[in-house]
Write an enzyme that holds these catalytic residues in place. Structure first.
Site, PDB file in Angstrom:
ATOM      1  N   THR A   1      10.392  -7.211  16.581  1.00  0.00           N
ATOM      2  CA  THR A   1      11.714  -7.256  16.191  1.00  0.00           C
ATOM      3  C   THR A   1      12.192  -8.734  16.539  1.00  0.00           C
ATOM      4  OG1 THR A   1      11.444  -7.177  18.546  1.00  0.00           O
ATOM      5  CG2 THR A   1      11.212  -4.721  18.034  1.00  0.00           C
ATOM      6  N   LYS A   2      11.033  -9.358  16.907  1.00  0.00           N
ATOM      7  CA  LYS A   2      11.637 -11.006  16.897  1.00  0.00           C
ATOM      8  C   LYS A   2      10.969 -12.054  15.949  1.00  0.00           C
ATOM      9  CE  LYS A   2      13.082 -10.796  22.131  1.00  0.00           C
ATOM     10  NZ  LYS A   2      12.655 -11.287  22.933  1.00  0.00           N
TER      11      LYS A   2
ATOM     12  N   GLY B   1      -1.490  -1.236   9.099  1.00  0.00           N
ATOM     13  CA  GLY B   1      -0.804   0.106   9.039  1.00  0.00           C
ATOM     14  C   GLY B   1       0.371   0.122   9.480  1.00  0.00           C
TER      15      GLY B   1
ATOM     16  N   ASN C   1       0.745  -1.459   0.368  1.00  0.00           N
ATOM     17  CA  ASN C   1       0.197  -0.393   0.612  1.00  0.00           C
ATOM     18  C   ASN C   1       1.015   1.396  -0.057  1.00  0.00           C
ATOM     19  OD1 ASN C   1      -2.339   1.836   0.069  1.00  0.00           O
ATOM     20  ND2 ASN C   1      -3.075   0.444   1.205  1.00  0.00           N
TER      21      ASN C   1
ATOM     22  N   HIS D   1      22.404  -0.370  13.225  1.00  0.00           N
ATOM     23  CA  HIS D   1      23.981  -0.131  12.804  1.00  0.00           C
ATOM     24  C   HIS D   1      24.134  -0.588  13.928  1.00  0.00           C
ATOM     25  CE1 HIS D   1      22.758   2.980   9.373  1.00  0.00           C
ATOM     26  NE2 HIS D   1      21.518   2.660   9.919  1.00  0.00           N
TER      27      HIS D   1
ATOM     28  N   ARG E   1       4.014  -8.519  20.647  1.00  0.00           N
ATOM     29  CA  ARG E   1       4.330  -9.748  21.478  1.00  0.00           C
ATOM     30  C   ARG E   1       2.790 -10.275  20.408  1.00  0.00           C
ATOM     31  NH1 ARG E   1       7.797  -8.185  24.700  1.00  0.00           N
ATOM     32  NH2 ARG E   1       7.364  -6.896  26.209  1.00  0.00           N
TER      33      ARG E   1
END
Length: 182
Positions: free
Chosen positions: A164-165, A141, A84, A114, A179
């Site tokens: 993040t996982k 979104g 989208n 980084h 989660r």
């Protein structure tokens, strides 16, 4: 001695402040610009320059504008993938998106991590980690997918989540950090 691009492609620490990588980013910028300026009657199509740039995409792939990518060459989109408006893919590593997967507006996928040392970070040192998104996934979104994440088939990522996982197949994740919702 490896070039910075070769290091990036090998998943090693490299510096993004590099003439070859900058030339690749400029090529991506030009292809994205052409895509952004398609005539309204061509909505839903992928511009010829963007199609040539992408690692792979099918005729059924839809990329709404605006769209942004770093290099494009590392992006692989299967059948009926829908991106989208406002999606950003910073593809310093491979990004694979499975068939019939939908990304909502302003979804961001990051591959670069980084350096944590400020001096090295300021020198442009980073490492690229691939992102893999399975088939029939729905990403709401403004979700953010972090480097190295794999999202399993038929998973759902709630709007605004920061993933993040890894996400198991069929799971629904929400929040920051995302989660599993039970």
């Amino acid at each position: 001695m490896k070039t910075e691009r070769e290091k990036m492609e090998a998943g090693e620490w490299y510096t993004c402040i590099d003439d070859e990588l900058e030339a690749m980013r400029q090529a991506a910028y030009r292809a994205v610009h052409e895509h952004r300026t398609l005539h309204p009657s061509e909505r839903g199509l992928i511009s010829p320059a963007l199609r040539a740039l992408l690692g792979s995409a099918t005729d059924s792939t839809i990329i709404e504008t605006p769209f942004h990518c770093s290099y494009g060459v590392n992006i692989h989109l299967e059948e009926r993938v829908f991106l989208n408006a406002g999606c950003t893919i910073l593809d310093s590593a491979t990004v694979r998106i499975g068939a019939q997967t939908m990304l909502g507006p302003n979804v961001q996928i990051y591959c670069a991590q980084h350096h944590k040392d400020a001096e090295k970070r300021c020198a442009g040192l980073e490492v690229a980690k691939p992102v893999t998104i399975g088939k029939r996934v729905w990403i709401g979104g403004a979700a953010i997918i972090m480097p190295g994440v794999t999202i399993g088939d038929e998973a759902i990522v709630g709007a605004g989540s920061v993933v993040t996982k890894d996400v198991p197949a069929g799971a629904t994740v929400v929040g920051n950090p995302a989660r599993i919702r039970r």
